[in-house]
Design an enzyme around this catalytic site. Structure first.
Site, PDB file in Angstrom:
ATOM      1  N   ASP A  77       1.572  -6.592  -4.490  1.00  0.00           N
ATOM      2  CA  ASP A  77       0.710  -6.567  -3.321  1.00  0.00           C
ATOM      3  C   ASP A  77       1.225  -7.731  -2.471  1.00  0.00           C
ATOM      4  O   ASP A  77       1.439  -8.828  -2.998  1.00  0.00           O
ATOM      5  CB  ASP A  77      -0.738  -6.824  -3.758  1.00  0.00           C
ATOM      6  CG  ASP A  77      -1.701  -6.735  -2.598  1.00  0.00           C
ATOM      7  OD1 ASP A  77      -2.616  -5.902  -2.657  1.00  0.00           O
ATOM      8  OD2 ASP A  77      -1.560  -7.515  -1.630  1.00  0.00           O
ATOM      9  N   SER A  78       1.441  -7.517  -1.190  1.00  0.00           N
ATOM     10  CA  SER A  78       2.163  -8.540  -0.422  1.00  0.00           C
ATOM     11  C   SER A  78       1.368  -9.828  -0.247  1.00  0.00           C
ATOM     12  O   SER A  78       1.914 -10.831   0.197  1.00  0.00           O
ATOM     13  CB  SER A  78       2.618  -7.998   0.928  1.00  0.00           C
ATOM     14  OG  SER A  78       1.562  -7.990   1.850  1.00  0.00           O
ATOM     15  N   SER A  79       0.089  -9.824  -0.602  1.00  0.00           N
ATOM     16  CA  SER A  79      -0.635 -11.100  -0.542  1.00  0.00           C
ATOM     17  C   SER A  79      -0.103 -12.058  -1.616  1.00  0.00           C
ATOM     18  O   SER A  79      -0.367 -13.257  -1.568  1.00  0.00           O
ATOM     19  CB  SER A  79      -2.142 -10.892  -0.671  1.00  0.00           C
ATOM     20  OG  SER A  79      -2.426  -9.942  -1.647  1.00  0.00           O
ATOM     21  N   THR A 124       1.436  -4.655   4.135  1.00  0.00           N
ATOM     22  CA  THR A 124       1.219  -5.058   5.529  1.00  0.00           C
ATOM     23  C   THR A 124       0.671  -6.485   5.659  1.00  0.00           C
ATOM     24  O   THR A 124       0.880  -7.131   6.682  1.00  0.00           O
ATOM     25  CB  THR A 124       0.236  -4.094   6.229  1.00  0.00           C
ATOM     26  OG1 THR A 124      -0.995  -4.082   5.501  1.00  0.00           O
ATOM     27  CG2 THR A 124       0.810  -2.697   6.324  1.00  0.00           C
ATOM     28  N   GLN A 139      -4.111 -20.633  19.308  1.00  0.00           N
ATOM     29  CA  GLN A 139      -4.909 -19.606  18.627  1.00  0.00           C
ATOM     30  C   GLN A 139      -4.927 -18.305  19.429  1.00  0.00           C
ATOM     31  O   GLN A 139      -5.336 -17.266  18.921  1.00  0.00           O
ATOM     32  CB  GLN A 139      -6.346 -20.102  18.436  1.00  0.00           C
ATOM     33  CG  GLN A 139      -6.437 -21.231  17.446  1.00  0.00           C
ATOM     34  CD  GLN A 139      -7.845 -21.806  17.316  1.00  0.00           C
ATOM     35  OE1 GLN A 139      -8.834 -21.180  17.690  1.00  0.00           O
ATOM     36  NE2 GLN A 139      -7.933 -23.005  16.784  1.00  0.00           N
ATOM     37  N   THR A 165       0.816  -1.226   0.000  1.00  0.00           N
ATOM     38  CA  THR A 165       0.000   0.000   0.000  1.00  0.00           C
ATOM     39  C   THR A 165       0.843   1.267   0.000  1.00  0.00           C
ATOM     40  O   THR A 165       0.487   2.265  -0.636  1.00  0.00           O
ATOM     41  CB  THR A 165      -0.927  -0.008   1.247  1.00  0.00           C
ATOM     42  OG1 THR A 165      -1.849  -1.068   1.090  1.00  0.00           O
ATOM     43  CG2 THR A 165      -1.684   1.289   1.401  1.00  0.00           C
TER      44      THR A 165
HETATM   45  N1  ASP Z   1      -2.720  -5.589   0.325  1.00  0.00           N
HETATM   46  C1  ASP Z   1      -1.684  -4.679   0.760  1.00  0.00           C
HETATM   47  C2  ASP Z   1      -0.393  -5.451   0.798  1.00  0.00           C
HETATM   48  O1  ASP Z   1      -0.166  -6.195   1.725  1.00  0.00           O
HETATM   49  C3  ASP Z   1      -2.020  -4.117   2.095  1.00  0.00           C
HETATM   50  C4  ASP Z   1      -1.010  -3.148   2.658  1.00  0.00           C
HETATM   51  O2  ASP Z   1       0.086  -2.981   2.205  1.00  0.00           O
HETATM   52  O3  ASP Z   1      -1.369  -2.503   3.672  1.00  0.00           O
HETATM   53  O4  ASP Z   1       0.403  -5.331  -0.115  1.00  0.00           O
END
Ligand code: ASP
Length: 343
Positions: free
Chosen positions: A61-63, A93, A275, A16
């Site tokens: 995008d880190s996903s 994030t 958990q 982001t």
């Molecule tokens: N989807 C974004 C990522 O992880 C979210 C972020 O950076 O806050 O790349």
């Protein structure tokens, strides 16, 4: 004589922090992000370290981060290790805690600050949290206090392999529930020196990770363990089991036990995590967890799932044998777990 300024390397991976609005939602934009950085005069102020920036290609995008990108980030750090005082990794994030955990294991005998940061609101937006996160992360990376991989976000410096994302929308998006912050950035940066790792004396090296087949199972009331039987093949190397409380599983393990035995026969390692974000696994404390212990599952104690996953990748990538991996999973390698003292 004027003291020589520290020089740091910023590795921009996406996330982001550098995203711009596109017709299909926020996406990373390399040139626009670089332009925005040039428009922040503070980044070249006398009080800031000198810095260079390199981009990961493609920006992500880190996903979408995988072991491949962890290796590429690790290689960037390793190939510039002697040239810079520290490193800032700009990262999305969503999986930042996983990457921070992975790098903490991959960078063997690391004694330089490697600070991951990002933002919840892009740098291009008026209410962005990117500016403070970036500036403070750069100052931390240029300081000589930290000798480990950390995550800086929302005023707190956290040990990377203890961190987890705790909020999808708050500006304080990370915490390390089982370990105190390494530093807090208020008016001044206050280090909690007793929480920091001491510098390593050995030779720095990079452990490249292999894409080891591992899994995570989260137990829930009514879980039908038999359904997992079919995925328990000998190609599955490790499983992180997120259990209730201190390591408890439904049914006293009756249903899970045959699966654990099958896993053991196949050479699969089972790591038991909780958990609960706070507290530790204590296998055998309750009847409902005794069977796990008896069947040879390994306690992750207070490790995060993120760090357990990264540690499995790391230990298998080192080519260690099963018993050695089990034993190292129950030891702290980079400050990722606290082993309770026996009373
Ligand atoms: N989807 C974004 C990522 O992880 C979210 C972020 O950076 O806050 O790349």
């Amino acid at each position: 004589m004027m003291q020589k300024k520290a020089k740091i390397l910023i590795i921009y991976t996406g996330g982001t922090i550098g995203m711009m609005k596109t017709p299909r939602g926020y996406a990373p934009q390399k040139e626009a992000f670089h332009r925005l950085l040039e428009e922040i005069p503070e980044l070249r102020s006398d009080s800031m370290p000198l810095w260079d920036i390199v981009d990961l290609d493609p920006l992500l995008d880190s996903s979408n981060i995988t072991v491949l990108e962890w290796n590429r980030i690790g290689q960037r750090i390793a190939s510039h290790y002697d040239a810079y005082a520290g490193f800032v990794v700009l990262h999305g994030t969503d999986t930042m805690a996983y990457t921070a955990s992975a790098l903490s294991f991959m960078l063997r005998n690391n004694r330089k600050p490697v600070i991951l940061t990002g933002s919840q609101i892009p740098l291009c937006e008026i209410r962005t949290d990117a500016r403070d996160n970036l500036i403070t992360a750069m100052l931390l990376a240029a300081d000589e206090m930290v000798h480990e991989v950390c995550l800086y976000f929302g005023g707190k410096l956290l040990r990377g392999n203890r961190s987890m994302k705790i909020s999808a929308d708050d500006l304080i998006a990370f915490d390390s529930p089982n370990y105190p912050p390494l530093a807090e950035a208020g008016i001044d940066i206050r280090y909690h020196t007793s929480a920091l790792l001491p510098p390593c004396s050995g030779q720095f090296s990079l452990q490249i990770l292999k894409n080891i087949p591992i899994g995570v199972i989260k137990v829930f009331p009514g879980i039908q363990f038999e359904l997992f039987d079919s995925i328990m093949t000998d190609s599955l190397k490790g499983i992180v089991v997120e259990t209730f409380g201190a390591g408890n599983i439904p049914g006293g393990g009756d249903k899970l036990l045959p699966i654990i035995r099958k896993a053991a026969e196949n050479g699969t390692i089972l790591i038991i995590c909780s958990q609960c974000p706070h507290g530790t696994v204590a296998l055998g404390a309750y009847e409902t967890s005794s069977s796990l212990k008896e069947a040879g599952a390994v306690s992750g104690y207070d490790i995060t799932t993120e760090a357990a996953v990264a540690k499995l990748y790391y230990l298998f990538s080192r080519g260690l044998g099963r018993e050695e991996i089990k034993s190292r999973m129950e030891r702290s390698l980079r400050g990722e777990i606290t082993i309770p003292s026996r009373t």
